[in-house]
Design an enzyme around this catalytic site. Structure first.
Site, PDB file in Angstrom:
ATOM      1  N   LYS A 284       0.685  -1.363   0.122  1.00  0.00           N
ATOM      2  CA  LYS A 284       0.149  -0.037  -0.121  1.00  0.00           C
ATOM      3  C   LYS A 284       0.895   1.217   0.165  1.00  0.00           C
ATOM      4  O   LYS A 284       2.123   1.181   0.541  1.00  0.00           O
ATOM      5  CB  LYS A 284      -0.974  -0.064   1.121  1.00  0.00           C
ATOM      6  CG  LYS A 284      -1.868  -0.923   1.225  1.00  0.00           C
ATOM      7  CD  LYS A 284      -2.858  -0.819   2.556  1.00  0.00           C
ATOM      8  CE  LYS A 284      -3.980  -1.648   2.846  1.00  0.00           C
ATOM      9  NZ  LYS A 284      -4.980  -1.532   1.457  1.00  0.00           N
ATOM     10  N   ARG A 358     -10.208 -11.378   1.567  1.00  0.00           N
ATOM     11  CA  ARG A 358     -11.340 -12.401   1.028  1.00  0.00           C
ATOM     12  C   ARG A 358     -10.441 -13.572   1.206  1.00  0.00           C
ATOM     13  O   ARG A 358     -10.894 -14.861   1.063  1.00  0.00           O
ATOM     14  CB  ARG A 358     -11.370 -11.922  -0.528  1.00  0.00           C
ATOM     15  CG  ARG A 358     -10.310 -11.723  -1.154  1.00  0.00           C
ATOM     16  CD  ARG A 358     -10.665 -11.032  -2.545  1.00  0.00           C
ATOM     17  NE  ARG A 358     -10.677  -9.527  -2.234  1.00  0.00           N
ATOM     18  CZ  ARG A 358     -11.445  -8.667  -3.270  1.00  0.00           C
ATOM     19  NH1 ARG A 358     -11.383  -9.067  -4.530  1.00  0.00           N
ATOM     20  NH2 ARG A 358     -11.480  -7.542  -2.984  1.00  0.00           N
TER      21      ARG A 358
HETATM   22  N1  BES Z   1      -8.138  -3.603   4.152  1.00  0.00           N
HETATM   23  C1  BES Z   1      -8.363  -3.141   2.809  1.00  0.00           C
HETATM   24  C2  BES Z   1      -9.710  -2.391   2.616  1.00  0.00           C
HETATM   25  C3  BES Z   1      -9.710  -1.099   2.966  1.00  0.00           C
HETATM   26  C4  BES Z   1      -9.597   0.143   2.601  1.00  0.00           C
HETATM   27  C5  BES Z   1     -10.284  -1.246   4.377  1.00  0.00           C
HETATM   28  C6  BES Z   1      -9.903   1.280   3.350  1.00  0.00           C
HETATM   29  C7  BES Z   1     -10.524   0.177   5.168  1.00  0.00           C
HETATM   30  C8  BES Z   1     -10.436   1.297   4.434  1.00  0.00           C
HETATM   31  C9  BES Z   1      -8.098  -4.558   2.019  1.00  0.00           C
HETATM   32  O1  BES Z   1      -7.572  -5.632   2.418  1.00  0.00           O
HETATM   33  C10 BES Z   1      -7.784  -3.831   0.449  1.00  0.00           C
HETATM   34  O2  BES Z   1      -6.627  -3.431   0.464  1.00  0.00           O
HETATM   35  N2  BES Z   1      -8.609  -4.202  -0.455  1.00  0.00           N
HETATM   36  C11 BES Z   1      -8.228  -3.559  -1.797  1.00  0.00           C
HETATM   37  C12 BES Z   1      -8.783  -4.703  -2.708  1.00  0.00           C
HETATM   38  C13 BES Z   1      -8.193  -4.597  -4.283  1.00  0.00           C
HETATM   39  C14 BES Z   1      -6.646  -4.869  -4.151  1.00  0.00           C
HETATM   40  C15 BES Z   1      -8.883  -5.094  -5.204  1.00  0.00           C
HETATM   41  C16 BES Z   1      -8.774  -2.189  -2.087  1.00  0.00           C
HETATM   42  O3  BES Z   1      -9.877  -2.018  -1.566  1.00  0.00           O
HETATM   43  O4  BES Z   1      -8.085  -1.303  -2.683  1.00  0.00           O
HETATM   44 ZN    ZN Z   2      -5.402  -5.199   1.744  1.00  0.00          ZN
END
Ligand code: BES
Ligand code: ZN
Ligand code: ZN
Length: 522
Positions: A284, A358
């Site tokens: 991230k 997931r």
């Molecule tokens: N934990 C994150 C989602 C999230 C985003 C939680 C903002 C709280 C606040 C999750 O694991 C994630 O990173 N999801 C990705 C999915 C994508 C790679 C398909 C996302 O939302 O960008």
């Molecule tokens: Zn994530």
């Protein structure tokens, strides 16, 4: 934990640092405040006339008791128009007033319960208006002080006790039950908020497991924790895969509450327990990454919901499952393109290691089927896309059973933890077809609908029973102070799940395909 008690006595004589009087929006002062003699009565009338206090929602008026009352001071707190009154508005008004009282250094706060504010003919065994007031005040007074200087904290005056006050002549029942209920709810929401606020270096998967075990020891709950060895034996390749980049061992927490009959099948609650989400190798960006310590908020809500269900002795059976892991980019971490073999037997091509929630849920959902649940509900901070779709005021609900989704939506309306349904169509499932495995963990770029494709992935592991997925990525964390949710972890889901469990229909009427068909025939 704050103390919550109740008292039946004249509110005019009741001794407290601050008496909170909820007021509906009216032309002239009405209800309890009309009993005040001058000068208090005059001050209130003047505030109405000058529109300084009309009873609008979350408007407040601070008054000094000036020796004319048992209370040292008084807060009138606005509920809005009588016709719009809901339990959530009572929670808000009480939260707003309690926070103001605490800022004004009141150690004891009392909440006036007037009988005619809410139509409480429904027999829930507690007075709903009183419960909502105490709940809102207790939740609004939440603090997280574990990492602050103890000496400095002593200088801050904190409200220590809440009292529900009702005039004996109103003949109110259910006050004691309301206080007890608010206390259990506040305790459970505190558990969930605390877990989400603890930093990642403290709230590891083992810490979550230890907390669940401690709560099980205190309540009528049992707790088992599966470690990496058991996971390997079972074949939980997806959960193990996520944890591979981290030095912290993963844990699958299994909490069971048996308040129903032995033959009643349980409701399974599954909560994402990523104790820190760096994104893994699909790292991230640095900005606000610290907030990813709350990526176990779904798991925290499940633990809190079980604590409250046991505390309130609900007559239902519940299984709580929290797949907990840390998502790190270590030397053994999974890489984009890796294929994992999940517990369900399905193989997963991991195209983005940041879509890890997931993966851990895939194994937990497959494991949930072993309990032969009547319904499975998962809560997860799954996608940033849900914030694009719904913002921070509602979580998304998706699933395979309309009656189950509607039951959850109704609980959301009652608790103020609102849900909005998104569709789950075949095209979304198709978007997850992989060239080399059974499915891939993200859809191709350009498909869009990130929250839906996330849910479509989970559906492949959810089994045959009615299933609902709640994406709480936008609601688990509050960027600002709200009437009964201070900035930070909200504990979203605890009250929603509890309300759902409390309103569960008898099992033969379980929302399911068969039940729906018979209902339609009528
Ligand atoms: N934990 C994150 C989602 C999230 C985003 C939680 C903002 C709280 C606040 C999750 O694991 C994630 O990173 N999801 C990705 C999915 C994508 C790679 C398909 C996302 O939302 O960008
Ligand atoms: Zn994530
Ligand atoms: Zn995540």
């Amino acid at each position: 934990m704050i103390k919550i008690t109740f008292k039946e006595e004249s509110p005019l004589k009741h001794k407290t640092d601050c008496l909170v009087v909820p007021c509906v929006e009216t032309e002239k002062p009405a209800g309890f405040v009309t009993h005040f003699k001058a000068p208090l009565g005059r001050a209130i009338a003047a505030a109405r006339a000058s529109k300084r206090f009309e009873g609008k929602l979350n408007q407040t008026l601070w008054l000094d008791g000036a020796g004319t009352l048992g209370a040292v001071s008084l807060i009138l707190t606005g509920l809005g128009k009588a016709g719009d009154l809901t339990e959530d508005r009572l929670r808000q008004a009480a939260g707003t007033a309690a926070r103001l009282a605490e800022k004004s250094r009141c150690r004891s706060v009392s909440l006036l319960v007037e009988k005619d504010l809410l139509n409480s003919k429904d027999d829930r065994g507690y007075h709903p208006q009183a419960a909502a007031l105490a709940e809102g005040a207790a939740l609004g007074l939440y603090h997280f002080d574990d990492y602050k200087d103890r000496e400095k904290l002593q200088e801050e005056t904190r409200t220590r006790s809440l009292t529900l006050v009702a005039d004996p002549v109103t003949g109110l029942d259910g006050l004691a039950a309301a206080a007890r209920r608010a206390l259990h709810i506040a305790q459970a929401v505190t558990t969930a908020r605390d877990l989400a606020l603890h930093p990642g270096n403290r709230a590891t998967p083992s810490f979550l497991a230890k907390t669940a075990k401690r709560l099980a020891g205190k309540n009528r709950l049992t707790c088992r924790v599966l470690g990496p060895k058991e996971m390997k034996q079972l074949g939980m390749g997806a959960l193990l895969g996520v944890s591979r980049g981290s030095d912290e061992p993963p844990a699958l927490i299994v909490l069971e509450y048996k308040g129903g009959k032995a033959k009643d099948s349980p409701v399974a609650l599954v909560g994402k327990g990523i104790t820190f989400d760096t994104g893994g190798i699909s790292l991230k960006p640095p900005a606000n990454m610290d907030e990813m310590k709350m990526d176990m908020s779904g798991g925290a809500a499940v633990i809190g919901a079980l604590e409250a269900a046991a505390g309130l002795k609900l007559p239902v059976n519940v299984v709580g499952l929290v797949p907990a892991a840390e998502n790190m980019p270590g030397g053994s971490a999974i890489k984009p393109g890796d294929v994992l073999a999940s517990l369900s037997g399905k193989t997963i091509e991991v195209l983005n290691t940041d879509a890890e929630g997931r993966l851990v849920l895939a194994d937990a959902l497959a494991y949930a089927a072993r309990f032969k649940p009547r319904a499975v509900i998962d809560l997860a901070t799954l996608t940033g896309a849900v914030i694009v779709a719904l913002g921070h005021g509602a979580a998304a609900v998706l699933g395979t059973d309309q009656a189950l989704a509607e039951g959850l939506i109704a609980s959301g309306e009652r608790t103020g933890e609102r849900l909005w349904q998104l569709p789950l169509w075949e095209e979304h499932e198709k978007a997850l077809k992989s060239n080399i495995a059974d499915l891939k963990n993200i859809a191709a770029p350009g498909v869009g609908a990130g929250t839906i494709t996330g849910a479509a992935f989970l559906k492949a592991f959810a089994g045959e029973q009615p299933w609902a997925h709640i994406d709480i990525a936008g609601t688990a964390w509050s960027g600002e102070d709200k009437p009964y949710t201070p900035k930070g972890a909200s504990g979203f889901g605890v009250r929603l799940l509890l309300d759902f469990l409390e309103n569960l229909p008898p099992e033969e009427k379980t929302p399911g395909k068969k039940a729906k068909k018979t209902a339609r025939k009528k």
